[in-house]
Design a protein around this motif. Structure first.
Motif, mmCIF file in Angstrom:
data_model
loop_
_atom_site.group_PDB
_atom_site.id
_atom_site.type_symbol
_atom_site.label_atom_id
_atom_site.label_comp_id
_atom_site.label_asym_id
_atom_site.label_seq_id
_atom_site.Cartn_x
_atom_site.Cartn_y
_atom_site.Cartn_z
ATOM 1 N N ALA A 39 0.829 -1.202 0.000
ATOM 2 C CA ALA A 39 0.000 0.000 0.000
ATOM 3 C C ALA A 39 0.864 1.252 0.000
ATOM 4 O O ALA A 39 0.603 2.214 -0.743
ATOM 5 C CB ALA A 39 -0.932 -0.007 1.210
ATOM 6 N N VAL A 40 1.906 1.243 0.832
ATOM 7 C CA VAL A 40 2.810 2.395 0.872
ATOM 8 C C VAL A 40 3.503 2.572 -0.476
ATOM 9 O O VAL A 40 3.584 3.680 -1.018
ATOM 10 C CB VAL A 40 3.852 2.231 1.999
ATOM 11 N N ASP A 41 3.982 1.484 -1.035
ATOM 12 C CA ASP A 41 4.708 1.549 -2.310
ATOM 13 C C ASP A 41 3.815 1.992 -3.465
ATOM 14 O O ASP A 41 4.310 2.500 -4.476
ATOM 15 C CB ASP A 41 5.321 0.187 -2.638
ATOM 16 N N SER A 42 2.494 1.803 -3.337
ATOM 17 C CA SER A 42 1.578 2.194 -4.416
ATOM 18 C C SER A 42 1.547 3.700 -4.625
ATOM 19 O O SER A 42 1.197 4.184 -5.717
ATOM 20 C CB SER A 42 0.166 1.693 -4.106
ATOM 21 N N GLY A 43 1.877 4.460 -3.592
ATOM 22 C CA GLY A 43 1.838 5.916 -3.697
ATOM 23 C C GLY A 43 0.446 6.498 -3.625
ATOM 24 O O GLY A 43 0.265 7.720 -3.753
ATOM 25 N N GLY A 44 -0.565 5.642 -3.431
ATOM 26 C CA GLY A 44 -1.946 6.113 -3.370
ATOM 27 C C GLY A 44 -2.488 6.138 -1.957
ATOM 28 O O GLY A 44 -1.783 5.869 -0.979
ATOM 29 N N ALA A 45 -3.781 6.458 -1.869
ATOM 30 C CA ALA A 45 -4.437 6.529 -0.567
ATOM 31 C C ALA A 45 -4.754 5.131 -0.059
ATOM 32 O O ALA A 45 -5.063 4.228 -0.835
ATOM 33 C CB ALA A 45 -5.722 7.350 -0.679
ATOM 34 N N PHE A 46 -4.665 4.959 1.261
ATOM 35 C CA PHE A 46 -5.016 3.682 1.872
ATOM 36 C C PHE A 46 -5.363 3.923 3.335
ATOM 37 O O PHE A 46 -4.989 4.933 3.929
ATOM 38 C CB PHE A 46 -3.868 2.669 1.757
ATOM 39 N N LEU A 47 -6.123 2.994 3.880
ATOM 40 C CA LEU A 47 -6.419 3.054 5.307
ATOM 41 C C LEU A 47 -5.995 1.759 5.972
ATOM 42 O O LEU A 47 -5.823 0.735 5.324
ATOM 43 C CB LEU A 47 -7.900 3.352 5.562
ATOM 44 N N VAL A 48 -5.825 1.840 7.291
ATOM 45 C CA VAL A 48 -5.436 0.674 8.074
ATOM 46 C C VAL A 48 -6.326 0.579 9.295
ATOM 47 O O VAL A 48 -6.963 1.552 9.706
ATOM 48 C CB VAL A 48 -3.964 0.757 8.526
ATOM 49 N N GLN A 49 -6.375 -0.612 9.870
ATOM 50 C CA GLN A 49 -7.061 -0.818 11.137
ATOM 51 C C GLN A 49 -6.099 -0.441 12.249
ATOM 52 O O GLN A 49 -5.029 -1.023 12.375
ATOM 53 C CB GLN A 49 -7.480 -2.280 11.278
ATOM 54 N N PRO A 50 -6.435 0.563 13.088
ATOM 55 C CA PRO A 50 -5.481 0.989 14.122
ATOM 56 C C PRO A 50 -5.269 -0.081 15.187
ATOM 57 O O PRO A 50 -6.158 -0.874 15.489
ATOM 58 C CB PRO A 50 -6.150 2.229 14.731
ATOM 59 N N LYS A 51 -4.092 -0.070 15.776
ATOM 60 C CA LYS A 51 -3.778 -0.995 16.860
ATOM 61 C C LYS A 51 -4.633 -0.669 18.081
ATOM 62 O O LYS A 51 -5.207 0.420 18.201
ATOM 63 C CB LYS A 51 -2.297 -0.928 17.205
ATOM 64 N N SER A 52 -4.714 -1.615 19.004
ATOM 65 C CA SER A 52 -5.649 -1.497 20.129
ATOM 66 C C SER A 52 -5.274 -0.404 21.111
ATOM 67 O O SER A 52 -6.106 0.017 21.912
ATOM 68 C CB SER A 52 -5.732 -2.841 20.866
ATOM 69 N N THR A 53 -4.038 0.085 21.059
ATOM 70 C CA THR A 53 -3.610 1.125 21.993
ATOM 71 C C THR A 53 -3.747 2.528 21.414
ATOM 72 O O THR A 53 -3.194 3.480 21.967
ATOM 73 C CB THR A 53 -2.144 0.895 22.413
ATOM 74 N N LEU A 54 -4.494 2.657 20.328
ATOM 75 C CA LEU A 54 -4.764 3.971 19.745
ATOM 76 C C LEU A 54 -6.265 4.199 19.630
ATOM 77 O O LEU A 54 -6.987 3.349 19.094
ATOM 78 C CB LEU A 54 -4.140 4.100 18.348
ATOM 79 N N ALA A 55 -6.716 5.334 20.134
ATOM 80 C CA ALA A 55 -8.074 5.798 19.851
ATOM 81 C C ALA A 55 -7.954 6.818 18.727
ATOM 82 O O ALA A 55 -7.164 7.765 18.829
ATOM 83 C CB ALA A 55 -8.703 6.432 21.085
ATOM 84 N N THR A 56 -8.701 6.625 17.653
ATOM 85 C CA THR A 56 -8.537 7.470 16.472
ATOM 86 C C THR A 56 -9.866 8.112 16.095
ATOM 87 O O THR A 56 -10.923 7.484 16.196
ATOM 88 C CB THR A 56 -8.000 6.652 15.288
#
Length: 349
Positions: A39-56
Motif C-alpha cells: 500500500a505504501v509503495d503504491s503511492g496512493g491513498a489507503f487506510l489501516v485498522q489501528p492498533k488497540s492502543t490507539l483511539a482514532t
C-alpha cells in the motif's frame, strides 16, 4: 514532498498487528486489501485498522475539531493531530485500550461516526485520495512516532488460524458447526492476548468465511453482536485456566503408555487428538463434537464414541456436559493415577 519511508514508519506505528491495508480510489471506494508495504509503495491513498492502543478520530468540521481539542485537554494523554486533507485526524495513545477514550468522547458530544478505532483510518502523512496536502500539526515525524508508540509485536496464533479465518472449515475439523468454529477463533485470539474489539473486527469482516455464522445472523436481522460477545466470554472461560505444560504432560503419558490391541490403538489416537485440540485452541476443556474428533483421529464416529467411553472409564478424561442444545460436550484431560505423578486434573475453568 513527504518521504515514503516516513509514511511507512508512521503506518507501522499505527496499524494493528496481523492486518493489511485497504487501498482507496479517487471516489473513496475500497479497492482491496493488500500488505501494508504494498500500500505504501503504491503511492496512493489507503487506510489501516489501528492498533488497540490507539483511539482514532476523523473530525470533519470546526465544531468537531473543537470537541476533539476538549477531549485531548481533558485526558492528558499523548495525542497526535494531523491535517489529513479535508479532515483533521486525531490519534490518542491509550495503553489500556481505546474503549474508555471513546466513552469519554461520547460524554462530551463527539458522535460515533467520528470514531475510527474499529473502522480504519489513513495513517499520518499517507496520501489523500485527491492529492490534497497532508501534514503533522505541531509535531515532527520523530515526535509523532514517539506519541504513537512502538509497533505492535506479533501475536502467537496457531498455524491453522489464518486459513480457518479466511476460508472457513477448510479441513472439516469443525464438522460444519460454525458456532464451534467461531469459538475456536475467539479462543485462539484470546490466548494470543487480543481483545474483544479485535474479535469483533474479524467476525464482522465479510471476506472472512470463518465468520459465516455472524454474517448469516446479520443478514437475518438477528443479534449478531450478542453472539460475538457471548462467544468471546465463553472463550475467556475456556482459556483462562489453560495449562499448556499439563497438556504436554498428558501427551507424554499417552505416548509412553502401553495401549493393547486395536481398541487400545483407537483410544490412544483419540487422546492425542484431544491433546492436539487443547493446544491448538488454547482451551483446558476441548469442546468439539465426535465428528471433529473422528476427522482429527482418522477413524469413524462410532469408534470415537467407544474410545471416549473407555477413556473416561480408565481415568484419561472427564466428561463435561454441554450447557446448551446443539453444543458439544467437553473433555478435561487427565492422567490416571499410577501412570504419572503429575496433577491429575486441569484447573476448573
Amino acid at each position: 514532498m513527504t518521504d515514503q519511508n516516513d509514511i511507512r514508519r508512521l503506518a507501522r506505528a499505527v496499524v494493528r498487528q496481523n492486518t493489511n491495508a485497504m487501498l482507496i480510489d479517487e471516489t473513496n471506494r475500497g479497492c482491496g486489501w493488500v500488505p501494508l508495504d504494498n500500500a505504501v509503495d503504491s503511492g496512493g491513498a489507503f487506510l489501516v485498522q489501528p492498533k488497540s492502543t490507539l483511539a482514532t478520530f476523523d473530525l470533519d468540521t470546526d465544531e468537531l475539531v473543537s470537541l476533539g481539542r476538549r477531549l485531548d485537554d481533558s485526558l492528558g494523554l499523548p495525542a497526535l493531530w494531523v491535517n489529513s486533507g479535508r479532515n483533521t485526524h486525531l490519534f490518542i495513545r491509550c495503553d489500556d485500550g481505546a474503549e474508555e477514550i471513546e466513552q469519554a468522547a461520547s460524554s462530551i458530544g463527539l458522535p460515533p461516526e467520528c470514531f475510527r478505532s474499529n473502522k480504519g483510518i489513513r495513517p499520518p502523512l499517507s496520501p489523500h485520495r485527491l492529492g490534497l496536502p497532508v501534514e503533522l500539526i505541531g509535531a515532527s515525524v520523530e515526535e509523532a512516532l514517539e506519541i504513537l508508540g512502538p509497533p505492535e509485536t506479533p501475536k502467537c496464533l496457531p498455524p491453522w488460524f489464518d486459513r480457518t479465518l479466511s476460508e472457513g472449515d477448510y479441513s472439516g475439523r469443525f464438522g460444519g458447526n460454525r458456532s464451534n468454529m467461531a469459538l475456536a477463533i475467539a479462543s485462539a485470539m484470546k490466548t494470543a492476548g487480543m481483545t474483544l474489539a479485535d474479535y469483533r473486527i474479524v467476525m464482522t469482516n465479510r471476506t472472512n468465511l470463518g465468520a459465516e455464522k455472524v454474517h448469516e445472523m446479520e443478514d437475518r436481522g438477528q443479534d449478531a453482536e450478542a453472539f460475538i460477545i457471548r462467544t468471546w466470554d465463553k472463550a475467556q472461560l475456556s482459556t483462562k485456566s489453560y495449562d499448556a505444560d499439563h497438556t504436554e504432560a498428558v501427551r507424554r503419558a499417552v505416548e509412553s503408555s502401553e495401549w493393547k490391541g486395536k481398541a487400545g490403538g483407537s483410544q490412544r489416537s483419540v487422546m492425542l487428538a484431544l491433546c492436539s485440540l487443547s493446544d491448538n485452541h488454547g482451551t483446558s476443556t476441548p469442546t468439539f463434537g465426535v465428528r471433529t474428533l473422528a476427522i482429527k483421529a482418522g477413524m469413524s464416529d462410532s469408534t470415537v464414541k467407544r474410545a471416549l467411553a473407555a477413556l473416561t472409564e480408565q481415568g484419561w478424561t472427564s466428561r463435561v456436559r454441554a450447557d446448551g442444545r446443539g453444543q458439544a460436550d467437553g473433555y478435561r484431560l487427565l492422567v490416571p493415577v499410577g501412570v504419572s505423578n503429575r496433577p491429575h486434573l486441569l484447573p476448573s475453568p
